[in-house]
Design an enzyme around this catalytic site. Structure first.
Site, PDB file in Angstrom:
ATOM      1  CG  HIS A 103      -1.977   1.050   1.150  1.00 25.21           C
ATOM      2  ND1 HIS A 103      -1.705   2.372   1.413  1.00 25.21           N
ATOM      3  CD2 HIS A 103      -3.280   0.987   0.811  1.00 25.21           C
ATOM      4  CE1 HIS A 103      -2.817   3.081   1.245  1.00 25.21           C
ATOM      5  NE2 HIS A 103      -3.790   2.261   0.878  1.00 25.21           N
ATOM      6  CD  GLU A 178      -5.287   1.604  -3.161  1.00 25.21           C
ATOM      7  OE1 GLU A 178      -6.445   1.759  -2.777  1.00 25.21           O
ATOM      8  OE2 GLU A 178      -4.324   1.542  -2.385  1.00 25.21           O
TER       9      GLU A 178
END
Ligand code: PEP
Length: 264
Positions: A103, A178
């Site tokens: 992430h 993302e």
């Protein structure tokens, strides 16, 4: 047809009390809309210290596949003198089935580099869980036209793993695109941009070793909400969404998940 994914990343939010309320509301809402929600794969990612609490709460489900438990990060090593870390085997003990790897907030604040991420992916696979490899370019990289270069470098980690885990990597891998500039900003990427980048990612997965017959789910994350999720899920190249802020309110997350179910 594979179910679409709705993964709620709670980040470092919540407490014992507020998590209990949130998960109880999610379970109650799930029961009401089960016929719809069974068409999607719903996952919640609480902070690591609350995995035990969530595991207990989720045991109340008749079908343990309804809302699955995931983790936001994992250690690169199997066990040992790694103060503060949590191994893949430990996550597995708490019924975790999905683990985020890379992430952008972990890359930024915990300094995970490509070699650490490769080892984390390896641990997740060794424990029989599904890794969600998160990739995405920053705002400056996008402005300077380097998006594909950055994403390509982030996918490179899959080459070596594909050789070691030929039988399982491509079946279990999930990729989340993302764009860093879209995370937590309210400024989601446009559907056209998402479709274009997702198609490109699918092609590059083939280049790093994915067999042509396997379709790796590629999710989108970055300011997804109940208001924009239908347009995103209408895109053929999008297999689901990774949701941060909008996963923190049970009602909103249920509504968003129902929108995804309707696009199935
Ligand atoms: C995330 O943290 O992965 C994320 C996509 O956050 P948000 O939905 O808040 O942009």
């Amino acid at each position: 047809m594979d179910k679409k994914w709705v993964i709620g990343n709670w980040k470092m939010h919540g407490s014992l009390a507020s998590n209990a309320l949130r998960i109880e509301a999610l379970l109650a809402g799930y029961a009401v809309y089960a016929a719809q929600l069974e068409r999607v794969s719903m996952v919640v990612l609480p902070p690591l210290v609350y995995l035990g609490q969530m595991q207990e709460k989720l045991k109340a489900q008749k079908d343990q596949e309804n809302i699955q438990l995931g983790a936001q990060l994992v250690a690169a090593a199997e066990q040992g003198a790694y103060t503060g870390q949590c191994s893949a085997a430990m996550l597995r003990e708490f019924s975790v089935s999905i683990v985020l790897v890379g992430h952008s907030e972990c890359r930024q604040y915990l300094g995970f580099d490509a070699s650490a991420l490769g080892l984390q992916l390896r641990q997740v696979l060794l424990q029989g869980m599904r890794p969600v490899l998160c990739i995405g370019e920053g705002a400056a990289e996008r402005r300077s036209g380097r998006t594909q270069e950055i994403l390509w470098a982030q996918l490179d980690v899959l080459k070596a793993l594909g050789q070691e885990f030929a039988a399982t990597l491509w079946e279990r891998l999930i990729v989340a695109y993302e764009p860093v500039w879209a995370i937590g900003t309210g400024d989601s990427a446009t559907p056209e941009y998402i479709q274009q980048i997702h198609e490109w990612i699918q092609q590059q997965l083939g280049v790093v070793g994915k067999p042509p017959e396997v379709r790796v789910p590629v999710l989108y994350g970055g300011s997804v909400s109940a208001a924009n999720v239908r347009a995103i899920m209408a895109l053929a190249a999008v297999s689901g969404v990774l949701v941060g802020g909008a996963s923190l309110q049970a009602d909103g997350f249920l509504e968003l998940s129902r929108c995804v179910a309707e696009t199935q």
